[in-house]
Design an enzyme around this catalytic site. Structure first.
Site, mmCIF file in Angstrom:
data_model
loop_
_atom_site.group_PDB
_atom_site.id
_atom_site.type_symbol
_atom_site.label_atom_id
_atom_site.label_comp_id
_atom_site.label_asym_id
_atom_site.label_seq_id
_atom_site.Cartn_x
_atom_site.Cartn_y
_atom_site.Cartn_z
ATOM 1 N N GLU A 159 -1.490 -6.172 -15.217
ATOM 2 C CA GLU A 159 -0.725 -6.026 -13.971
ATOM 3 C C GLU A 159 -1.667 -6.087 -12.758
ATOM 4 O O GLU A 159 -2.902 -5.958 -12.897
ATOM 5 C CB GLU A 159 0.015 -4.671 -14.027
ATOM 6 C CG GLU A 159 0.911 -4.328 -12.856
ATOM 7 C CD GLU A 159 1.928 -5.402 -12.550
ATOM 8 O OE1 GLU A 159 1.544 -6.385 -11.866
ATOM 9 O OE2 GLU A 159 3.094 -5.282 -12.968
ATOM 10 N N HIS A 167 6.438 -5.874 -20.832
ATOM 11 C CA HIS A 167 6.391 -4.775 -21.812
ATOM 12 C C HIS A 167 7.626 -3.875 -21.718
ATOM 13 O O HIS A 167 8.326 -3.866 -20.697
ATOM 14 C CB HIS A 167 5.128 -3.926 -21.570
ATOM 15 C CG HIS A 167 5.153 -3.316 -20.200
ATOM 16 N ND1 HIS A 167 5.841 -2.162 -19.926
ATOM 17 C CD2 HIS A 167 4.625 -3.733 -19.035
ATOM 18 C CE1 HIS A 167 5.724 -1.882 -18.640
ATOM 19 N NE2 HIS A 167 4.986 -2.827 -18.065
HETATM 20 O O1 LIG Z 1 2.519 -1.442 -12.547
HETATM 21 C C1 LIG Z 1 3.712 -1.185 -12.315
HETATM 22 O O2 LIG Z 1 4.107 -0.112 -11.900
HETATM 23 C C2 LIG Z 1 4.729 -2.281 -12.513
HETATM 24 C C3 LIG Z 1 4.831 -3.070 -11.231
HETATM 25 O O3 LIG Z 1 5.547 -4.223 -11.416
HETATM 26 O O4 LIG Z 1 4.322 -3.150 -13.537
HETATM 27 P P1 LIG Z 1 4.621 -2.988 -15.091
HETATM 28 O O5 LIG Z 1 5.518 -1.800 -15.280
HETATM 29 O O6 LIG Z 1 5.341 -4.256 -15.485
HETATM 30 O O7 LIG Z 1 3.302 -2.875 -15.750
#
Ligand SMILES: O=C(O)[C@@H](CO)OP(=O)(O)O
Length: 231
Positions: free
Chosen positions: A91, A18
Site C-alpha cells: 500500500e 486483501h
Molecule cells: O492502508 C489503508 O488504510 C488502505 C487505504 O486504501 O489500504 P488497504 O486496506 O487496502 O491496505
C-alpha cells in the site's frame, strides 16, 4: 503443438484487494503497518480461494504485508501454487499517521490533514509517500510482473491504493482528487496488459465483483474523502 506463448498475447492479471482487518473496520490508515485479517477477512479469503480455484492461473503474487499474504493463502492451497511476495506491491506509505483515524490525524497533524483533503498528487503525509511516487512504484511493479509472465494469467493480491492507481491509469484520470471507483476488501478485478513495456495501457475487464462474498457482513462505506464514514 507448441506450448510457448506468442509475444503478442496480453497478460491477464486478476487483482485482489486483501480481506478485511480490524483497522479497515475502524477506518484507520494502515499503509505499511502490518495488520492481520480479522475473522471476516479470513472468511472473505476462504471464499475467494474457492472462487479462484476455477481460474487457470500460473502464478500467485502477493504484497509481502500480512493481510495480503493471509488473503492469498487459501487460493494458493486451492491452486497448489506457491505465493511469491513483493515489497513493491505494498500500500501507499502514510508515514506518521499509520494507525490513526481521520479525527486523530486532524487533531494531531492538522496541517497534514488539511493538505490531505486537497488530494494533490504531490502531497505526502509526513514521512510518507506521495501519490505520484506511489503510482510510479506500483505501475512499474505490475509492468515488471507482466513482463516476467507475458501472455499468462496471474493472481496478484494487493491493496486498495494499488487498485486505485490501476483504475486511474486505465481510465486516464489524474492522480489528484479523491477515488472514483469502488474497491471492496476481497473483491475480484481482472485487467489486461497488452504490452509490458507500456504498462499504462491497461484494459479493465472486470471490477469490484463481490458475488463470492454474498451474505457476509456489509463492508464499511466511505465518502469521497476516504477514511470518513458516509453517515
Ligand atoms: O492502508 C489503508 O488504510 C488502505 C487505504 O486504501 O489500504 P488497504 O486496506 O487496502 O491496505
Amino acid at each position: 503443438m507448441s506450448t510457448t506463448t506468442p509475444d503478442s498475447a496480453p497478460t491477464d492479471l486478476i487483482l485482489i484487494r486483501h480481506g478485511e482487518t480490524a483497522w479497515n473496520r475502524e477506518l484507520r490508515f494502515q499503509g505499511h503497518a502490518d495488520v492481520p485479517l480479522n475473522d471476516i477477512g479470513h472468511e472473505q479469503a476462504r471464499r475467494l480461494g474457492l472462487r479462484l480455484a476455477g481460474e487457470t492461473a500460473r502464478h500467485l503474487i502477493s504484497s509481502d504485508l500480512m493481510r495480503a499474504q493471509q488473503t492469498a493463502a487459501p487460493a494458493a492451497q486451492q491452486l497448489a501454487l506457491p505465493v511469491v511476495t513483493s515489497v513493491a506491491l505494498r500500500e501507499q506509505h502514510f508515514g506518521v499517521v499509520e494507525g490513526m483515524r481521520a479525527d486523530e490525524i486532524q487533531s494531531q497533524h492538522p496541517r497534514a490533514w488539511e493538505e490531505w483533503l486537497e488530494f494533490r498528487e504531490d502531497h505526502a503525509m509526513p514521512q510518507g509517500e506521495s501519490a505520484r511516487e506511489f503510482h510510479a512504484r506500483v505501475i512499474g511493479a505490475l509492468g515488471a510482473v507482466a513482463a516476467a509472465h507475458r501472455g499468462q494469467r496471474l493472481i496478484v493480491v494487493t491493496h486498495g491504493g494499488v487498485l486505485d492507481m490501476v483504475w486511474r491509469t486505465a481510465r486516464g484520470l489524474s492522480l489528484s482528487g479523491p477515488r472514483q471507483s469502488e474497491i471492496p476488501n476481497a473483491g475480484f478485478n481482472r485487467i489486461r496488459i497488452a504490452d509490458p513495456a507500456a504498462p499504462d495501457a491497461i484494459e479493465i475487464v472486470e471490477w469490484a465483483d463481490t458475488r463470492h462474498l454474498a451474505d457476509l457482513p456489509p463492508q464499511p462505506t466511505y465518502d469521497q474523502r476516504r477514511h470518513l464514514k458516509k453517515d
